[in-house]
Design a protein around this motif. Structure first.
Motif, PDB file in Angstrom:
ATOM      1  N   LEU A 114       0.858  -1.173   0.000  1.00 10.70           N
ATOM      2  CA  LEU A 114       0.000   0.000   0.000  1.00 10.70           C
ATOM      3  C   LEU A 114       0.900   1.230   0.000  1.00 10.70           C
ATOM      4  O   LEU A 114       1.664   1.446   0.936  1.00 10.70           O
ATOM      5  N   HIS A 115       0.821   2.014  -1.060  1.00  6.15           N
ATOM      6  CA  HIS A 115       1.621   3.227  -1.190  1.00  6.15           C
ATOM      7  C   HIS A 115       0.714   4.420  -0.877  1.00  6.15           C
ATOM      8  O   HIS A 115      -0.081   4.837  -1.712  1.00  6.15           O
ATOM      9  N   ILE A 116       0.863   4.939   0.343  1.00  2.00           N
ATOM     10  CA  ILE A 116      -0.012   6.011   0.823  1.00  2.00           C
ATOM     11  C   ILE A 116       0.445   7.360   0.285  1.00  2.00           C
ATOM     12  O   ILE A 116       1.618   7.694   0.329  1.00  2.00           O
ATOM     13  N   LYS A 117      -0.512   8.155  -0.223  1.00  2.00           N
ATOM     14  CA  LYS A 117      -0.256   9.501  -0.726  1.00  2.00           C
ATOM     15  C   LYS A 117      -0.983  10.546   0.119  1.00  2.00           C
ATOM     16  O   LYS A 117      -1.294  11.615  -0.349  1.00  2.00           O
ATOM     17  N   SER A 118      -1.265  10.210   1.354  1.00  2.13           N
ATOM     18  CA  SER A 118      -2.067  11.059   2.233  1.00  2.13           C
ATOM     19  C   SER A 118      -1.311  11.337   3.520  1.00  2.13           C
ATOM     20  O   SER A 118      -0.468  10.542   3.942  1.00  2.13           O
ATOM     21  N   ASP A 119      -1.622  12.452   4.147  1.00  2.00           N
ATOM     22  CA  ASP A 119      -1.060  12.773   5.456  1.00  2.00           C
ATOM     23  C   ASP A 119      -1.847  12.128   6.584  1.00  2.00           C
ATOM     24  O   ASP A 119      -1.567  12.385   7.754  1.00  2.00           O
ATOM     25  N   PHE A 120      -2.834  11.312   6.259  1.00  2.00           N
ATOM     26  CA  PHE A 120      -3.738  10.749   7.255  1.00  2.00           C
ATOM     27  C   PHE A 120      -3.784   9.222   7.161  1.00  2.00           C
ATOM     28  O   PHE A 120      -4.763   8.645   6.680  1.00  2.00           O
ATOM     29  N   PRO A 121      -2.730   8.541   7.643  1.00  2.00           N
ATOM     30  CA  PRO A 121      -2.718   7.074   7.552  1.00  2.00           C
ATOM     31  C   PRO A 121      -3.822   6.411   8.370  1.00  2.00           C
ATOM     32  O   PRO A 121      -4.184   5.264   8.104  1.00  2.00           O
ATOM     33  N   GLU A 122      -4.395   7.137   9.340  1.00  2.00           N
ATOM     34  CA  GLU A 122      -5.443   6.556  10.182  1.00  2.00           C
ATOM     35  C   GLU A 122      -6.689   6.159   9.389  1.00  2.00           C
ATOM     36  O   GLU A 122      -7.497   5.355   9.856  1.00  2.00           O
ATOM     37  N   GLN A 123      -6.855   6.682   8.187  1.00  2.00           N
ATOM     38  CA  GLN A 123      -8.035   6.307   7.407  1.00  2.00           C
ATOM     39  C   GLN A 123      -7.889   4.927   6.757  1.00  2.00           C
ATOM     40  O   GLN A 123      -8.864   4.355   6.290  1.00  2.00           O
TER      41      GLN A 123
END
Length: 180
Positions: free
Chosen positions: A27-36
């Protein structure tokens, strides 16, 4: 096409290659909110199909999706982009005082000392700092100033932000514009 896919969407992650023999995917996250990104969270992929995350391991950057339990079935989702709506982002992501979603800053008019300098086109992250990418007001372009410029979005440049009024007050932005 569903109503869901007609709303503006945010690309917040991309599914990568399969890992192991049980259908795990990077999973390559592009968000500042990993909690989602939690078990049971549902996202649109490629703007049309929904997937549900399960067995989320953010430390290793791995997830399983839907009921997939083998790499052959998971491979069809490799490079799929995960999207969410602005409304879901507001509901699922917590902001501290003085923090703003990038999409809320876009299209805000930018002022310094009451003078309109332009409008925010987008927010760019360069290294660890956020910058407002501003399209210069036509009256200033007519005076020979650049068509666009960047201003750091932090103190001492940021003076006031009113998301409801779509207005940002800056300090030192005119100097940056003139030096651009």
């Amino acid at each position: 096409m569903s109503n869901q896919s007609k709303k503006p969407l945010l690309h917040i992650a991309t599914l990568g290659k399969t890992v192991g023999i049980k259908g795990d995917m990077k999973l390559h996250i592009k968000s500042d909110f990993p909690e989602q990104f939690r078990s049971g969270a549902s996202f649109l992929i490629n703007k049309k199909e929904r997937v549900t995350l399960r067995d989320v391991n953010l430390e290793r950057g791995l997830v399983k999706i839907n009921d997939i339990s083998n790499p052959e079935d998971a491979k069809r989702y490799t490079n799929a982009k995960l999207f969410t709506t602005y409304e879901e982002t507001r509901k699922n992501c917590h902001l501290d005082e003085g923090e703003y979603f990038f999409f809320d800053l876009e299209d805000c008019d930018v002022y310094e000392d009451g003078k309109l300098l332009g409008r925010v086109k987008e927010v760019e992250r360069i290294n660890i700092s956020n910058y407002l990418s501003i399209v210069t007001d036509a009256s200033l372009v007519a005076k020979g100033l650049p068509k666009s410029f960047l201003v750091p979005f932090h103190e001492p440049f940021k003076v006031a932000v009113d998301i409801d009024a779509k207005r940002i007050e800056l300090r030192g932005a005119m100097d940056i514009l003139e030096a651009s």
